[in-house]
Design a protein around this motif. Structure first.
Motif, short mmCIF file in Angstrom:
data_model
loop_
_atom_site.label_atom_id
_atom_site.label_comp_id
_atom_site.label_asym_id
_atom_site.label_seq_id
_atom_site.Cartn_x
_atom_site.Cartn_y
_atom_site.Cartn_z
N GLY A 1 0.77 -1.23 0.00
CA GLY A 1 0.00 0.00 0.00
C GLY A 1 0.81 1.29 0.00
N TYR A 2 2.10 1.20 -0.25
CA TYR A 2 2.94 2.40 -0.35
C TYR A 2 2.82 2.95 -1.78
CZ TYR A 2 4.73 1.06 4.20
OH TYR A 2 4.83 0.76 5.53
N PRO A 3 3.34 4.15 -2.05
CA PRO A 3 3.14 4.76 -3.38
C PRO A 3 3.75 3.93 -4.51
CG PRO A 3 3.92 6.40 -1.79
CD PRO A 3 4.04 5.07 -1.12
N GLY A 4 2.96 3.67 -5.55
CA GLY A 4 3.44 2.95 -6.73
C GLY A 4 4.02 3.91 -7.76
N ILE A 5 4.53 3.32 -8.85
CA ILE A 5 5.29 4.12 -9.81
C ILE A 5 4.42 4.76 -10.90
CG2 ILE A 5 5.84 2.43 -11.63
CD1 ILE A 5 8.79 3.31 -11.35
N LEU A 6 3.18 4.27 -11.08
CA LEU A 6 2.35 4.77 -12.19
C LEU A 6 2.20 6.29 -12.09
CD1 LEU A 6 -0.54 2.19 -12.77
CD2 LEU A 6 1.63 2.46 -13.99
N GLY A 7 2.44 6.96 -13.20
CA GLY A 7 2.35 8.42 -13.23
C GLY A 7 3.62 9.11 -12.76
N HIS A 8 4.61 8.31 -12.33
CA HIS A 8 5.84 8.91 -11.78
C HIS A 8 7.09 8.24 -12.34
CE1 HIS A 8 3.44 11.00 -8.65
NE2 HIS A 8 2.72 9.89 -8.67
N LEU A 9 6.97 7.61 -13.49
CA LEU A 9 8.10 6.84 -14.01
C LEU A 9 9.38 7.68 -14.12
CD1 LEU A 9 6.52 4.61 -16.79
CD2 LEU A 9 8.14 3.83 -15.06
N GLN A 10 9.25 8.86 -14.69
CA GLN A 10 10.45 9.67 -14.90
C GLN A 10 11.01 10.18 -13.57
OE1 GLN A 10 10.50 12.42 -18.07
NE2 GLN A 10 12.48 13.25 -17.47
N THR A 11 10.12 10.69 -12.71
CA THR A 11 10.56 11.19 -11.40
C THR A 11 11.29 10.10 -10.63
OG1 THR A 11 8.63 12.62 -11.34
CG2 THR A 11 9.77 12.26 -9.26
N ASP A 12 10.71 8.90 -10.63
CA ASP A 12 11.31 7.83 -9.82
C ASP A 12 12.63 7.35 -10.44
OD1 ASP A 12 9.12 8.20 -8.25
OD2 ASP A 12 8.18 6.26 -8.67
N ALA A 13 12.70 7.33 -11.76
CA ALA A 13 13.98 6.97 -12.40
C ALA A 13 15.05 7.98 -12.01
CB ALA A 13 13.81 6.92 -13.93
N GLU A 14 14.67 9.25 -12.01
CA GLU A 14 15.64 10.30 -11.63
C GLU A 14 16.04 10.16 -10.16
OE1 GLU A 14 14.03 13.67 -14.80
OE2 GLU A 14 13.59 13.91 -12.67
N THR A 15 15.06 9.90 -9.32
CA THR A 15 15.35 9.75 -7.88
C THR A 15 16.29 8.57 -7.65
OG1 THR A 15 13.17 10.64 -7.35
CG2 THR A 15 14.29 9.44 -5.61
N PHE A 16 15.97 7.45 -8.28
CA PHE A 16 16.81 6.26 -8.09
C PHE A 16 18.23 6.53 -8.60
CE2 PHE A 16 12.78 3.40 -8.42
CZ PHE A 16 12.46 3.70 -7.11
#
Ligand SMILES: *[C@@H]1O[C@H](CO)[C@@H](O)[C@H](O)[C@H]1NC(C)=O
Length: 201
Positions: free
Chosen positions: A152-167
């Motif tokens: 139930g934590y935040p998933g990646i949908l809608g945030h692919l680019q942000t999460d790739a950058e964060t990682f």
């Protein structure tokens, strides 16, 4: 930095799991992010990913107040890093430590970025990755190709680019991308997206 090079920087492999009734079922096994066709030699994943993943032993134990030695926290992953190094696993090729579900805070930050639980990961994820890298270990992290992770934590949908950058900023070497709250058709799209984001080299 382009998204392509970010995914490359994160050396993103893709592994998809399905969580059904609490049991972990390999859905696709481990698929190399950048390999669309067999035979591509880009230096990635010459062996299967080898190392230590938190889930099977520690699951989503977030109770660091009552169970401080068995909860998902930075000290658990630092301890496991030390063990891989000092007990000889790393030198045999088991050189990856991977976070699983429940490392995150319940909500993204004001900029929409993922953030770790502040009580269990007080030094931040970059510092934890640095700790592993200093010991010659690779750093794996967990996200889910849905609106939520299995817990139930935040998933990646809608945030692919942000999460790739964060990682990439955190120095992540590997991502386990789970399949909860995701339709099989979405997983297919996710696969093509991941391939699309990989550089042609
Ligand atoms: C994710 O959330 C969006 C926005 O609410 C929704 O349109 C979409 O269907 C959801 N996706 C899945 C796989 O549940």
């Amino acid at each position: 930095m382009s998204l392509l090079s970010l995914w490359n920087a994160a050396k993103l492999y893709r592994s998809v799991f399905l969580m059904t009734g609490g049991s972990l079922v390999w859905a696709l096994g481990v698929v190399l992010c950048c390999v669309g066709v067999g035979g591509l030699e880009n230096g990635l994943a010459r062996t299967p990913p080898m190392g230590w993943l938190a889930w099977q032993r520690f699951r989503c134990n977030t109770d660091c107040v009552n169970d401080p030695h068995n909860c998902i926290s930075e000290s658990l992953f630092m301890q496991m890093s030390d063990i891989l190094e000092h007990e000889g696993y790393r030198d045999l090729g088991y050189n990856m430590i991977s976070l699983d579900d429940c490392w995150m805070a319940r909500h993204r930050d004001a900029q929409g970025r993922l953030q770790p639980d502040p009580h269990r990961f007080p030094s931040g994820i970059k510092a934890l990755g640095d700790y592993m890298h200093k010991r010659g270990l690779k750093f794996g992290i967990y996200e889910d190709y849905g609106n939520y992770t299995c817990a139930g934590y935040p998933g990646i949908l809608g945030h692919l680019q942000t999460d790739a950058e964060t990682f990439a900023e955190w120095g992540v070497d590997y991502v386990k991308l789970d399949g909860c709250y995701s339709l099989p058709s979405d997983m297919d799209r996710g696969e093509s997206l991941a391939v699309h984001y990989c550089p042609a080299k």
